[in-house]
Write a protein that holds these residues in place. Structure first.
Motif, PDB file in Angstrom:
ATOM      1  N   UNK A  41     -34.458  39.657   7.947  1.00  0.00           N
ATOM      2  CA  UNK A  41     -34.524  41.091   7.594  1.00  0.00           C
ATOM      3  C   UNK A  41     -34.075  41.312   6.152  1.00  0.00           C
ATOM      4  N   UNK A  42     -32.974  40.616   5.780  1.00  0.00           N
ATOM      5  CA  UNK A  42     -32.434  40.792   4.429  1.00  0.00           C
ATOM      6  C   UNK A  42     -33.445  40.336   3.381  1.00  0.00           C
ATOM      7  N   UNK A  43     -34.047  39.165   3.635  1.00  0.00           N
ATOM      8  CA  UNK A  43     -35.024  38.647   2.663  1.00  0.00           C
ATOM      9  C   UNK A  43     -36.259  39.534   2.599  1.00  0.00           C
ATOM     10  N   UNK A  44     -36.665  40.053   3.765  1.00  0.00           N
ATOM     11  CA  UNK A  44     -37.833  40.947   3.785  1.00  0.00           C
ATOM     12  C   UNK A  44     -37.530  42.227   2.994  1.00  0.00           C
ATOM     13  N   UNK A  45     -36.284  42.665   3.087  1.00  0.00           N
ATOM     14  CA  UNK A  45     -35.889  43.888   2.362  1.00  0.00           C
ATOM     15  C   UNK A  45     -35.977  43.650   0.849  1.00  0.00           C
ATOM     16  N   UNK A  46     -35.489  42.483   0.418  1.00  0.00           N
ATOM     17  CA  UNK A  46     -35.569  42.162  -1.016  1.00  0.00           C
ATOM     18  C   UNK A  46     -37.029  42.059  -1.445  1.00  0.00           C
ATOM     19  N   UNK A  47     -37.850  41.398  -0.623  1.00  0.00           N
ATOM     20  CA  UNK A  47     -39.275  41.261  -0.961  1.00  0.00           C
ATOM     21  C   UNK A  47     -39.937  42.636  -1.079  1.00  0.00           C
ATOM     22  N   UNK A  48     -39.599  43.531  -0.127  1.00  0.00           N
ATOM     23  CA  UNK A  48     -40.211  44.868  -0.139  1.00  0.00           C
ATOM     24  C   UNK A  48     -39.793  45.634  -1.394  1.00  0.00           C
ATOM     25  N   UNK A  49     -38.516  45.488  -1.741  1.00  0.00           N
ATOM     26  CA  UNK A  49     -38.036  46.191  -2.945  1.00  0.00           C
ATOM     27  C   UNK A  49     -38.702  45.631  -4.197  1.00  0.00           C
ATOM     28  N   UNK A  50     -38.864  44.293  -4.246  1.00  0.00           N
ATOM     29  CA  UNK A  50     -39.530  43.675  -5.391  1.00  0.00           C
ATOM     30  C   UNK A  50     -40.968  44.192  -5.518  1.00  0.00           C
ATOM     31  N   UNK A  51     -41.648  44.275  -4.365  1.00  0.00           N
ATOM     32  CA  UNK A  51     -43.043  44.746  -4.374  1.00  0.00           C
ATOM     33  C   UNK A  51     -43.110  46.194  -4.858  1.00  0.00           C
ATOM     34  N   UNK A  52     -42.151  46.997  -4.394  1.00  0.00           N
ATOM     35  CA  UNK A  52     -42.111  48.400  -4.828  1.00  0.00           C
ATOM     36  C   UNK A  52     -41.909  48.495  -6.331  1.00  0.00           C
ATOM     37  N   UNK A  53     -41.015  47.637  -6.824  1.00  0.00           N
ATOM     38  CA  UNK A  53     -40.698  47.649  -8.254  1.00  0.00           C
ATOM     39  C   UNK A  53     -41.937  47.284  -9.076  1.00  0.00           C
ATOM     40  N   UNK A  54     -42.679  46.284  -8.601  1.00  0.00           N
ATOM     41  CA  UNK A  54     -43.884  45.852  -9.316  1.00  0.00           C
ATOM     42  C   UNK A  54     -44.900  47.000  -9.358  1.00  0.00           C
TER      43      UNK A  54
END
Lengths: 129, 196
Positions: free
Chosen positions: A30-43
């Protein structure tokens, strides 16, 4: 009675719930997915903020003409030309079409200058047909 | 589960959470190993259901991950915030489960022969759990946080969103009710009857 309770509480404190490896893996996932989602949002946010790139041909043409300021000047001149054409002031129409005869209102007496003042050979060309 | 020893073990929960908010995956790992046992233990004591407690622990940690980027430093302790979330999640589940025979508490597994002391300990813990289960939700939550999880009254007040005085009242009433519920089991649980 309180001693009994305290003893029970102390024993309960000793019992530590050991999370299963599966639970830890789910939580970390869940934690890694959250970071991935935030990275995607940032991009996507950065993409939205970045100025749109133009077609290279258009960019080259604009550069050749001297940049957007020069193009703006050209555009203004073009629009002005169209406005003059649409407005069609009489003098411009007559000059452009060569409409003139001796009874024309574009007479020296009226206009102060005749067509042959502007195009000296005009009548000769007209006579030749 | 052995907690890995590394440099981040000395870093505070809050600093780790901020680091996670900035995309640090290692911080997430340390927080997971550090906080999950506490979250799970508390949820399990409140819910009396290991599978439900695991779901609650995962959900609480997920909420922690989601709030990390907006975490306002210095406002609340991470653990207090988690106890609050777990309390609310447990309360929701208890409400939903009520009326569907929630109070079935599994007896400790006594099938394999083990030492007398271990059996006694399990019996005591089981008795305590049963007695805790008879308390109203808020009393149970306050007593567990105060006497088993070891939280201070101000922290419990924040987690339960009530005043410190209300926490004191809840824990005092909770302890009286526990004592009453366990009174008849003193001898069975190996406590000498000292007449107190």
């Amino acid at each position: 009675m309180n001693e009994m309770l305290d003893a029970l509480f102390a024993e309960a404190q000793q019992t530590v719930e050991t999370p299963s490896e599966a639970l830890m893996a789910r939580i970390l996932s869940d934690a890694n997915a959250e970071i991935d989602a935030r990275d995607a949002q940032e991009v996507s946010r950065r993409d939205a903020q970045r100025p749109k790139t133009r077609h290279p041909l258009i960019a080259a043409a604009v550069a050749a003409l001297g940049g957007w300021r020069a193009v703006a000047g050209l555009a203004t001149a073009g629009v002005t030309g169209i406005a003059i054409g649409l407005g069609a002031p009489g003098a411009v129409t007559s000059l452009a079409t060569g409409y003139a005869d001796t009874t024309s209102v574009y007479d020296e007496a009226v206009n102060g200058y005749g067509l042959d003042d502007l195009v000296p050979s005009f009548y000769e060309l007209a006579a030749e047909g | 589960m052995q907690m890995p020893f590394d440099a981040l073990n000395d870093v505070s929960d809050e600093a780790l959470l901020v680091a996670f908010g900035n995309g640090d995956r290692e911080a997430a790992r340390v927080l997971t190993y550090r906080l999950t046992p506490r979250v799970l233990g508390y949820a399990a004591r409140i819910l009396k259901d290991r599978a439900e407690a695991e779901d609650v622990a995962q959900e609480a940690m997920l909420r922690l991950w989601k709030i990390a980027p907006e975490w306002r430093q210095g406002e609340a302790k991470v653990t207090t915030w988690l106890y609050r979330v777990v309390t609310n999640l447990c309360t929701d589940r208890l409400r939903k489960a009520r009326g569907t025979g929630l109070d079935e508490i599994a007896e400790p597994e006594d099938d394999r022969p083990s030492q007398e002391a271990e059996i006694m300990t399990r019996q005591r813990l089981s008795a305590l759990e049963k007695a805790l289960a008879t308390l109203p939700d808020r009393q149970r939550q306050a007593v567990v946080m105060r006497h088993i999880e070891g939280l201070g009254n101000p922290e419990i007040a924040e987690a339960l969103d009530i005043s410190v005085e209300a926490v004191e009242s809840l824990t005092a009433r909770g302890k009286r009710a526990l004592a009453k519920a366990l009174a008849s089991e003193r001898e069975r649980l190996g406590f000498e009857d000292d007449g107190s």
